[in-house]
Each structure stands twice: as structure tokens, then as C-alpha cells.
Design an enzyme around this catalytic site. Structure first.
Site, PDB file in Angstrom:
ATOM      1  N   TYR A 167      38.738  37.248  37.207  1.00  0.00           N
ATOM      2  CA  TYR A 167      38.950  38.680  37.432  1.00  0.00           C
ATOM      3  C   TYR A 167      38.335  39.035  38.784  1.00  0.00           C
ATOM      4  CZ  TYR A 167      40.326  39.249  32.513  1.00  0.00           C
ATOM      5  OH  TYR A 167      40.972  39.168  31.304  1.00  0.00           O
ATOM      6  N   GLU A 168      38.914  40.021  39.449  1.00  0.00           N
ATOM      7  CA  GLU A 168      38.511  40.269  40.836  1.00  0.00           C
ATOM      8  C   GLU A 168      37.088  40.804  40.981  1.00  0.00           C
ATOM      9  OE1 GLU A 168      41.697  42.731  42.091  1.00  0.00           O
ATOM     10  OE2 GLU A 168      40.863  44.548  41.242  1.00  0.00           O
ATOM     11  N   SER A 169      36.452  41.170  39.871  1.00  0.00           N
ATOM     12  CA  SER A 169      35.050  41.562  39.940  1.00  0.00           C
ATOM     13  C   SER A 169      34.145  40.368  40.241  1.00  0.00           C
ATOM     14  CB  SER A 169      34.623  42.210  38.623  1.00  0.00           C
ATOM     15  OG  SER A 169      34.958  41.369  37.541  1.00  0.00           O
TER      16      SER A 169
END
Lengths: 257, 286
Positions: A50-52
Site C-alpha cells: 500500500y502506498e503508505s
């Protein structure tokens, strides 16, 4: 025959597109449901990112946001966001990117920015987020979107992230080396790009769906492959795992602190 | 040198009318309490920077603090639109909002370039889409070695960064854990910074040799605000209050319900309210 909803068929068809050895960049919402369903069924070793910054995460419930604590706690490691975009995405470490959008055209270009003119929007949408670079840096792109005339449009109001641009070799001519959208999974059908024109073409209809239905929910004349298959219906197991995942998620998200 | 301050002192000193301010947090550790103080102190004409403007930027925009927003994704994650942001963009209420729009990759690179003291960020991006047509700050540069065309945008150099973290020590060193976002880069790219923390401890104690720490000489103000990220979360202290994020959709949809909520929950409250919101979970964690 098990009873199911078109949305469930869509999520399940999208999950099936993922393989056990994939490294997948996951967006919130339907992509996240599909990717985790794949992980909980046929692809237990799939790497979800996930881009986090969470690498190889295994959430027990679906995250509401892209950076829920659940993602971090179940990840192999969590890297800073600049590293995520520079080393992992731009560095070419991600095989499959999963995208959705408010509008799509027949070459699978996507709009998540604005409906109407940019300077005088009818609807201001959230914006591109990671999509512009996910679309060009991931090895290939899967798109998951429910069909309708307002979302499957002849002309996008704004191109947030490119698919096959204007078809043919137009994507490659921009210097992009990745494949772009190889699958478009909807609540009615599965589309893949035509080998030459790159126009998204129906290769499989979900059970009970007619060609007319697909056309009625698409804003351009739909192309069908020479051989159109029927998508296998959801299995009892797929439905059970998906429904349990959603039930767990709803319980977790309605708890007040 | 970091000073241990009260929240009102810190905001009064560090955030001025017309400033460019980055209140960062990528879902995690969003500095809600500090932003409420900015609203209470009535700051005006701010340019806000943030990768993912969410509820707290909706509040700052709806209260008329903001002239300009530099961002890459503005929404209520997993829920939908930011109604105050949309009202400002679509109808100019309470005032017009100018947008400078980017992608996440661009924003992350721009913070990193700012922290690195560079004038611009260079990356492989913005290929083929319409974003460069509406944002004149997106330019192309040619790699002098390979000839590859790359995207360039100006580095972020905010006047002030505002972040929330788990812990500071007595000297004002700050430790961050979990989803890190771009907070370290935002602080190092900014002229001034305010860091609110869950706890100020005597000493960090045993920790990873590679713990993420912002040294005290990079920070102006450290403020203890227990619960200060609520309804966002602080890993190890309290979880994200996802049900509040869902409720925000109703609160912010109409101007009058929004203003009423702001009056009761922001204008008439102080930072100590945040300790109450998170009391139970924090008690279990400490």
C-alpha cells in the site's frame, strides 16, 4: 447455484486475476478487497503493498484508509513514503498495479480528478494520488470498476493517468516501457486490450450478462472478442471468504473508540 | 533548538498569516489538535501543503483560513468527498480556493528535495496525462547522461511544518514509529516546525538502532498534546477512529451543520479535549 451480487462477481473475478507470485500495489476500496480475497484464497504468498509504505502486509480486516494501523502492524516492514514512490514504484519493483477511477475510456485512460472543466468543475473529485505514476511504473495494470454510462465514457473530462492513450503504439511512443492496463474487470464482464488497436475488448461475460447489457452501460461502441467466454460463477468458498472479510471489516469500522 | 511550549504559544510563534504551512501525516499521526489551534487563533491567507488533505484540511478550508492548497489527493479515505473542500472549489465558499495539484510521487519527491536543500525534484512521472496542462509548475528536464526526459517540479520549502509524533524526550528530540509518511522530510524542508507528541519522556530507553528520530536542533517547538492526532491515530497509543471519519461525511455536508460542529468542538474547546477522546485506549497503552 449460489446466489451472489454483481459486485461480488466483480471482486472475485478481479481476485482471480492475481497470482501467488505477484507483487501488487493496492488501492483502497474494491482493489483492496480483491487483492486480500486473492491472498485469503488461491494466492497466500502474494505480496501486497500500500502506498503508505507498508510492504507485504496481511491485514485481517480491510483498511478504511490507505494507512490504517492494521496495515503497518501486519506488514513485513514499513518504509517512508518518498522511499515507497522512489525505490519501490519508480524503481520497478512492483509487478501489478490495481487502479479504479470515476471515468474510463475505451483505451483504459482514467479520470479521478474532475467532472466538467478543470477551472469550473461540476464535481471536484479527490485527484490523482499515486495513480499517474502507478499507471506507468508498475509492470502491468488491472482496473476494477462498476460499469455505467456516466463512468464508461467516450471522452474523459480529464486524463489523470494513462492507459493505452490513443491506442496502437501510442503508449510506447511516449517512452513508457510497461504494459499498461491488461485487464479491466467490471460488474458485467472482463475486458482485455486488443493486441493491435489496444482498445479494451470484452473477452468474458459474467454469468447471465448479455452483450446488450454491456453496451447499454458503456458510452462507446463496445468491441467483443472473436471468442467470448463465460466467467465461471463465484464458488461457495470464494463467496464465503469475501463475505466474512466484509463482515469483519464492517464490525471493526463501526466500533467507536 | 526545540523549546517545550504550550500549544497556543507554539502556534502563535511559528504560524503567521500568509504562511505556507505543511501539516503532514499520511493517515497516521495527523496533527488535528495543532490545526484546531490554528483555527482558534484565526490564521488567514495560508497556503497549505499536504499529500493527502483530509478532515483537518476540510476544517481549515471551511473556516476560511486557506487561500491556496498544494496537494495530490483530497478526500475522506474510504468514505468519499471532502465537502468543505468541494464547496470552496465549486462555489467559492467561504472563499475561493486556488489549487496547485500534483501526484503523490511528485509531492513526496518535492518534500525530499526540500529536505535535501535542492531547488527542484526530478523523477519519472506525469507521462501522457493532463496534469501538466493545468499545473504550469510541472516541467520536463532532459537527463544529461541518458537523454531521458524526466519530470521536474519545485522543491517544497514551507515556512512551517506541523506534525504529530509519539514521543519526545526532555531535550526535544522526537521519535516517530509506524507509517512515517513524509513528516521527517516536511520538517527538514521547512524553516520552522511545531511537533505535538503523545508524551514527553525522560529518555527514549531501549530502541532500534535505526529508530526514526528528528533531533532537537531541527525543531522549534515541542508540545505535549495527548491524543493530539485524534480521530487519526498514534501507533502504540490509540487506533484510527474510522467511525468518526464516516460521521464527518454528514457533519461537513452542509455549511450550517459544519459551522455548528466547529463551534462546539473546536472554537469552544482546547487541546486538553484530545486527551479525553483517547483516554481509554491511551490508559491501556501507557
Amino acid at each position: 447455484m449460489v446466489d451472489y451480487k454483481p459486485n461480488e462477481m466483480m471482486t472475485i473475478a478481479a481476485a482471480r486475476a492475481l497470482k501467488n507470485d505477484d507483487v501488487c500495489f493496492v488501492g483502497i476500496g474494491m482493489p483492496s478487497a480483491a487483492a486480500n480475497l486473492a491472498r485469503l484464497t488461491h494466492a497466500p504468498d502474494i505480496v501486497l503493498i500500500y502506498e503508505s509504505g507498508t510492504l507485504a502486509t496481511k491485514p485481517n480486516v480491510l483498511p478504511l484508509s490507505i494507512g490504517d494501523g492494521e496495515l503497518c502492524e501486519t506488514a513485513l516492514t514499513t518504509v517512508p513514503v518518498p522511499e515507497m514512490f522512489r525505490y519501490w514504484l519508480q524503481g520497478g519493483r512492483i509487478k501489478v498495479g490495481f487502479l479504479g477511477g470515476a471515468q474510463i475510456d475505451k483505451y483504459a485512460n482514467l479520470n479521478t480528478t474532475v467532472v466538467g472543466p478543470y477551472d469550473k468543475p461540476k464535481v471536484r473529485l479527490p485527484g490523482g494520488g499515486g495513480a499517474p505514476e502507478i499507471a506507468t511504473s508498475c509492470g502491468e495494470i488491472f482496473i476494477i470498476m462498476a460499469q455505467g454510462k456516466r463512468s464508461f465514457v467516450d471522452r474523459l473530462d480529464f486524463v489523470t493517468s494513462i492507459g493505452h492513450v490513443s491506442g496502437g503504439d501510442s503508449r510506447a511512443r511516449l517512452g513508457v516501457k510497461t504494459k499498461g492496463p491488461t485487464k479491466l474487470i467490471t460488474d458485467l464482464a472482463l475486458f482485455e486490450p486488443d493486441a493491435q488497436s489496444k482498445e479494451m475488448t470484452v473477452v468474458s461475460l459474467h454469468p447471465g450478462v448479455t452483450r446488450e447489457q454491456v453496451q447499454d452501460n458503456t458510452g462507446w461502441p463496445v468491441k467483443f472478442a472473436a471468442q467470448v467466454a463465460e466467467t465461471p460463477p463465484p464458488t461457495a468458498r470464494e463467496l464465503e471468504v469475501l463475505r466474512e472479510l466484509h463482515a469483519r471489516t464492517n464490525r471493526a469500522h463501526s466500533e467507536a473508540a | 533548538m526545540a523549546r517545550i511550549s504550550s500549544l497556543s504559544e507554539a502556534i502563535k510563534d511559528a504560524v503567521r498569516d500568509g504562511d505556507t504551512v505543511a501539516l503532514e501525516g499520511f493517515t497516521h499521526l495527523i496533527p488535528h489538535a495543532a490545526a484546531h489551534e490554528i483555527i482558534r487563533q484565526g490564521r488567514k491567507r495560508l497556503t497549505l501543503i499536504r499529500m493527502t488533505p483530509d478532515l483537518i484540511y476540510d476544517q481549515l478550508i471551511g473556516m476560511g483560513c486557506v487561500d491556496r492548497l498544494i496537494f495530490s489527493w483530497g478526500g475522506n479515505p474510504g468514505v468519499g468527498s471532502l465537502h468543505r473542500l468541494r464547496d470552496a472549489v465549486e462555489n467559492g465558499w467561504p472563499q475561493k480556493l486556488e489549487l496547485e495539484e500534483h501526484s503523490h510521487a511528485a509531492m513526496a519527491n518535492a518534500y525530499e528535495a526540500g529536505a535535501a536543500g535542492l531547488p527542484c525534484a526530478i523523477f519519472r512521472g506525469y507521462i501522457g496525462g493532463d496534469m501538466p496542462k493545468v499545473n504550469p509548475k510541472i516541467k520536463r528536464v532532459i537527463c544529461p547522461f541518458t537523454g531521458e526526459e524526466l519530470a521536474a517540479i519545485p522543491a517544497h520549502r514551507p515556512d512551517v511544518a506541523v506534525i504529530h509524533a509519539q514521543r519526545a524526550d526532555k531535550a526535544g528530540n522526537v521519535m516517530i514509529e509506524g507509517v512515517l509518511g513524509v513528516q521527517k522530510e516536511a520538517v527538514l524542508a521547512s524553516k520552522r516546525s511545531v511537533v505535538t507528541v503523545e508524551q514527553i519522556v525522560e529518555d527514549f530507553g531501549p530502541r532500534s538502532l535505526n529508530a526514526v528520530i528528528l533531533p532537537h536542533w531541527t525543531i522549534q517547538h515541542v508540545v505535549a498534546v495527548p491524543g493530539g492526532a485524534f480521530p487519526s491515530y498514534a501507533q502504540g497509543y490509540y487506533a484510527r477512529n474510522n467511525s468518526f471519519y464516516k460521521k464527518w461525511d454528514d457533519i461537513a455536508r452542509e455549511r450550517d451543520t459544519f459551522l455548528a460542529w466547529m463551534k462546539t468542538n473546536v472554537l469552544e474547546k482546547g487541546p486538553e479535549a484530545f486527551a479525553q477522546y483517547t483516554r481509554k485506549q491511551r490508559a491501556a497503552a501507557e
